[in-house]
Scaffold this motif. Structure first.
Motif, PDB file in Angstrom:
ATOM      1  N   ASN A   1     -16.362 -10.174   6.927  1.00  0.00           N
ATOM      2  CA  ASN A   1     -15.043  -9.890   7.544  1.00  0.00           C
ATOM      3  C   ASN A   1     -15.504  -9.551   9.070  1.00  0.00           C
ATOM      4  OD1 ASN A   1     -12.356  -9.041   7.294  1.00  0.00           O
ATOM      5  ND2 ASN A   1     -12.990  -6.985   7.444  1.00  0.00           N
ATOM      6  N   ARG A   2     -14.474  -9.819   9.833  1.00  0.00           N
ATOM      7  CA  ARG A   2     -14.654  -9.402  11.362  1.00  0.00           C
ATOM      8  C   ARG A   2     -15.085  -8.015  11.547  1.00  0.00           C
ATOM      9  NH1 ARG A   2      -8.966 -10.182  14.468  1.00  0.00           N
ATOM     10  NH2 ARG A   2      -8.553  -8.708  13.057  1.00  0.00           N
ATOM     11  N   THR A   3     -14.186  -7.222  10.862  1.00  0.00           N
ATOM     12  CA  THR A   3     -14.663  -5.634  10.674  1.00  0.00           C
ATOM     13  C   THR A   3     -15.559  -5.334   9.433  1.00  0.00           C
ATOM     14  OG1 THR A   3     -12.378  -5.407  11.464  1.00  0.00           O
ATOM     15  CG2 THR A   3     -13.758  -3.242  10.863  1.00  0.00           C
TER      16      THR A   3
ATOM     17  N   ALA B   1      -5.493  -8.090   0.032  1.00  0.00           N
ATOM     18  CA  ALA B   1      -5.645  -9.553  -0.806  1.00  0.00           C
ATOM     19  C   ALA B   1      -7.173  -9.671  -1.049  1.00  0.00           C
ATOM     20  CB  ALA B   1      -5.358 -10.540   0.034  1.00  0.00           C
ATOM     21  N   SER B   2      -8.144  -9.161  -0.491  1.00  0.00           N
ATOM     22  CA  SER B   2      -9.597  -9.425  -0.709  1.00  0.00           C
ATOM     23  C   SER B   2      -9.901  -8.540  -1.818  1.00  0.00           C
ATOM     24  CB  SER B   2     -10.435  -9.274   0.690  1.00  0.00           C
ATOM     25  OG  SER B   2     -11.588  -9.248   0.336  1.00  0.00           O
TER      26      SER B   2
ATOM     27  N   ARG C   1     -15.082  -2.356   6.789  1.00  0.00           N
ATOM     28  CA  ARG C   1     -14.398  -2.642   5.522  1.00  0.00           C
ATOM     29  C   ARG C   1     -14.892  -3.327   4.258  1.00  0.00           C
ATOM     30  NH1 ARG C   1      -8.445  -5.022   7.324  1.00  0.00           N
ATOM     31  NH2 ARG C   1      -7.786  -3.678   5.609  1.00  0.00           N
TER      32      ARG C   1
ATOM     33  N   THR D   1      -9.097 -15.082   2.086  1.00  0.00           N
ATOM     34  CA  THR D   1      -8.216 -14.195   1.641  1.00  0.00           C
ATOM     35  C   THR D   1      -7.426 -13.605   3.173  1.00  0.00           C
ATOM     36  OG1 THR D   1      -9.288 -12.152   1.941  1.00  0.00           O
ATOM     37  CG2 THR D   1      -9.577 -13.354  -0.030  1.00  0.00           C
TER      38      THR D   1
ATOM     39  N   GLU E   1       0.874  -1.293  -0.093  1.00  0.00           N
ATOM     40  CA  GLU E   1      -0.188   0.090  -0.047  1.00  0.00           C
ATOM     41  C   GLU E   1       0.830   1.410   0.177  1.00  0.00           C
ATOM     42  OE1 GLU E   1      -0.807  -2.308   2.367  1.00  0.00           O
ATOM     43  OE2 GLU E   1      -2.748  -3.168   1.446  1.00  0.00           O
TER      44      GLU E   1
ATOM     45  N   GLY F   1     -12.671 -12.233   4.348  1.00  0.00           N
ATOM     46  CA  GLY F   1     -11.714 -11.077   4.649  1.00  0.00           C
ATOM     47  C   GLY F   1     -11.944  -9.906   3.415  1.00  0.00           C
ATOM     48  N   ALA F   2     -11.447  -8.775   4.103  1.00  0.00           N
ATOM     49  CA  ALA F   2     -11.820  -7.345   3.345  1.00  0.00           C
ATOM     50  C   ALA F   2     -10.569  -6.565   3.475  1.00  0.00           C
ATOM     51  CB  ALA F   2     -13.049  -6.916   4.060  1.00  0.00           C
ATOM     52  N   GLY F   3      -9.417  -7.066   3.515  1.00  0.00           N
ATOM     53  CA  GLY F   3      -8.065  -6.249   3.360  1.00  0.00           C
ATOM     54  C   GLY F   3      -7.459  -6.365   1.981  1.00  0.00           C
TER      55      GLY F   3
ATOM     56  N   SER G   1      -5.391 -13.920   6.682  1.00  0.00           N
ATOM     57  CA  SER G   1      -4.217 -14.446   7.284  1.00  0.00           C
ATOM     58  C   SER G   1      -4.256 -15.711   8.375  1.00  0.00           C
ATOM     59  CB  SER G   1      -3.127 -13.539   7.720  1.00  0.00           C
ATOM     60  OG  SER G   1      -3.618 -12.626   8.571  1.00  0.00           O
ATOM     61  N   VAL G   2      -5.510 -15.959   8.381  1.00  0.00           N
ATOM     62  CA  VAL G   2      -5.829 -16.794   9.348  1.00  0.00           C
ATOM     63  C   VAL G   2      -5.831 -18.543   8.835  1.00  0.00           C
ATOM     64  CG1 VAL G   2      -7.811 -17.905  10.827  1.00  0.00           C
ATOM     65  CG2 VAL G   2      -7.660 -15.444  10.708  1.00  0.00           C
TER      66      VAL G   2
ATOM     67  N   LEU H   1     -18.818 -11.843  10.193  1.00  0.00           N
ATOM     68  CA  LEU H   1     -18.202 -13.037  10.224  1.00  0.00           C
ATOM     69  C   LEU H   1     -18.947 -14.173  11.058  1.00  0.00           C
ATOM     70  CD1 LEU H   1     -15.444 -14.362   9.197  1.00  0.00           C
ATOM     71  CD2 LEU H   1     -14.479 -13.447  11.280  1.00  0.00           C
TER      72      LEU H   1
ATOM     73  N   LEU I   1     -12.041 -19.599  11.276  1.00  0.00           N
ATOM     74  CA  LEU I   1     -13.079 -18.374  11.046  1.00  0.00           C
ATOM     75  C   LEU I   1     -14.128 -18.723  11.403  1.00  0.00           C
ATOM     76  CD1 LEU I   1     -11.141 -17.077   7.830  1.00  0.00           C
ATOM     77  CD2 LEU I   1     -11.329 -15.639   9.852  1.00  0.00           C
TER      78      LEU I   1
HETATM   79  P1  ATR Z   1      -3.847  -8.637   3.322  1.00  0.00           P
HETATM   80  O1  ATR Z   1      -3.153  -7.292   2.433  1.00  0.00           O
HETATM   81  O2  ATR Z   1      -3.116  -9.798   3.348  1.00  0.00           O
HETATM   82  O3  ATR Z   1      -5.265  -8.676   2.803  1.00  0.00           O
HETATM   83  P2  ATR Z   1      -4.799  -6.963   5.550  1.00  0.00           P
HETATM   84  O4  ATR Z   1      -5.211  -5.814   4.862  1.00  0.00           O
HETATM   85  O5  ATR Z   1      -3.999  -6.551   6.788  1.00  0.00           O
HETATM   86  O6  ATR Z   1      -3.683  -7.856   4.859  1.00  0.00           O
HETATM   87  O7  ATR Z   1      -6.337  -7.791   5.897  1.00  0.00           O
HETATM   88  C1  ATR Z   1      -6.135  -8.796   6.531  1.00  0.00           C
HETATM   89  C2  ATR Z   1      -7.518  -9.556   6.936  1.00  0.00           C
HETATM   90  O8  ATR Z   1      -7.499 -10.608   7.497  1.00  0.00           O
HETATM   91  C3  ATR Z   1      -8.815  -8.754   7.374  1.00  0.00           C
HETATM   92  O9  ATR Z   1      -9.716  -9.112   6.351  1.00  0.00           O
HETATM   93  C4  ATR Z   1      -8.682  -9.072   8.526  1.00  0.00           C
HETATM   94  O10 ATR Z   1      -9.870  -8.675   9.331  1.00  0.00           O
HETATM   95  P3  ATR Z   1     -10.123  -7.209   9.847  1.00  0.00           P
HETATM   96  O11 ATR Z   1     -10.540  -6.450   8.787  1.00  0.00           O
HETATM   97  O12 ATR Z   1     -11.372  -7.425  10.928  1.00  0.00           O
HETATM   98  O13 ATR Z   1      -8.979  -6.831  10.437  1.00  0.00           O
HETATM   99  C5  ATR Z   1      -8.307 -10.386   8.560  1.00  0.00           C
HETATM  100  N1  ATR Z   1      -8.108 -11.051   9.725  1.00  0.00           N
HETATM  101  C6  ATR Z   1      -6.792 -11.099  10.255  1.00  0.00           C
HETATM  102  N2  ATR Z   1      -6.785 -11.701  11.406  1.00  0.00           N
HETATM  103  C7  ATR Z   1      -7.900 -12.168  11.961  1.00  0.00           C
HETATM  104  C8  ATR Z   1      -8.280 -12.964  12.773  1.00  0.00           C
HETATM  105  N3  ATR Z   1      -7.696 -13.229  13.840  1.00  0.00           N
HETATM  106  N4  ATR Z   1      -9.944 -13.346  12.872  1.00  0.00           N
HETATM  107  C9  ATR Z   1     -10.697 -12.684  11.586  1.00  0.00           C
HETATM  108  N5  ATR Z   1     -10.110 -11.880  10.600  1.00  0.00           N
HETATM  109  C10 ATR Z   1      -8.974 -11.844  10.764  1.00  0.00           C
END
Ligand code: ATR
Length: 279
Positions: free
Chosen positions: A155-157, A135-136, A160, A200, A72, A131-133, A202-203, A184, A212
């Motif tokens: 997604n947990r959050t 990679a997603s 996003r 997508t 980023e 996931g919504a980071g 890292s879990v 989630l 998850l």
């Molecule tokens: P990347 O570029 O690899 O996608 P990132 O932008 O940091 O990395 O996104 C990480 C993703 O993994 C997010 O969707 C994150 O959820 P949040 O947006 O809620 O943080 C998710 N993630 C990481 N650890 C997690 C966990 N322990 N439980 C659930 N989701 C997790």
């Protein structure tokens, strides 16, 4: 071919970078194509990223892959970025044209080409993306560009996911009907209407990571993709249930193949690169 005065330099910037498989398979591709080039790992701490990018220009490094945690942050130091980079908000490939740096994102292409190996007709399928980071966003960009019409995003959050919908509204005006946000803890309610599950997050990277959702709810009808480069708990369950499944290696392979093509203008020797990755 030996290194000489005309050898061109390519590489990958990350922190850490020692685990990267890109030096092996990109070097194999250069050798196979008889291109006089080397591809090296460069470990760059976050505080040194700007200097490292200036170094690409100063040293006439021809092309660079960018990996965690710089995908980023690197964007602000580039002269131009592709449409994918602008939507995804992350850049994994930089081409240096006489000191002018252009940023690309080949992860979306990598994901789609990998997916086609197990799901050649995926447009009419229903996806569940975990996931919504960054990679997603790459996975979603690829799917929407290819015409996928129904995608649950969990997604947990949850905010996003809403942010992605807002950012992708310029990509597809029906985005609100395509991407459906899912908390989630409600994932299990959506499994019966899902065809293809994609992790997508890292879990799963660490074996002790708590799942998850309840993976025992995965059904044989599901295709399961995990973009992590190993057989995660989710993939083990998918295999046990008799699902079609795929780990992150095909995505890694095809993102690298696309980067090679951007840099050299030549077709990547995909099977040569795959063989190196599988070793
Ligand atoms: P990347 O570029 O690899 O996608 P990132 O932008 O940091 O990395 O996104 C990480 C993703 O993994 C997010 O969707 C994150 O959820 P949040 O947006 O809620 O943080 C998710 N993630 C990481 N650890 C997690 C966990 N322990 N439980 C659930 N989701 C997790």
């Amino acid at each position: 071919m030996l290194v000489n005065g005309e050898t061109e330099v390519y590489g990958i910037i990350g922190y850490p970078v020692k685990h990267s498989k890109s030096p092996q398979f990109q070097t194999a591709a250069f050798r196979h194509k008889n291109i006089n080039a080397v591809y090296l790992p460069f470990e760059v701490k976050p505080e040194n990223l700007k200097k490292a990018v200036n170094g690409i220009k100063a040293l006439s490094i021809r092309g660079i892959n960018i990996t965690v945690p710089h995908k980023e942050e690197v964007i602000r130091y580039l002269d131009e970025t592709s449409e994918e980079v602008q939507f995804i908000g992350a850049c994994n490939t930089v081409k240096n044209i006489d000191g002018y740096l252009i940023g690309y994102n080949t992860d979306a292409y990598g994901f789609i080409e990998g997916l086609k190996e197990i799901e050649p007709q995926f447009q009419d399928k229903t996806f569940l993306i975990l996931g919504a980071g960054g990679a997603s966003r790459a996975v979603l960009y690829g799917l929407i560009r290819e015409g996928a019409e129904k995608i649950f995003v969990a997604n947990r959050t949850i905010d996003r996911v809403f942010q992605i919908i807002q950012d992708f509204s310029k990509l597809n005006r029906f985005i609100q009907e395509i991407i459906i946000p899912v908390p989630l803890d409600k994932v299990e309610d959506y499994l019966s209407s899902t065809d293809i599950i994609v992790n997508t997050t890292s879990v799963g990277l660490k074996d002790e990571d708590p799942p998850l959702f309840d993976y025992s709810k995965v059904q044989k009808k599901h295709t399961v993709v995990d973009i992590i480069y190993k057989k995660t708990k989710l993939l083990k369950v998918a295999e046990e249930k008799g699902c079609r499944w795929q780990d992150g290696l095909p995505m890694l392979l095809y993102q690298g193949a696309k980067a090679f093509e951007i840099w050299t203008g030549e077709k990547a020797p995909v099977e040569v690169m795959r063989k190196v990755l599988q070793e």
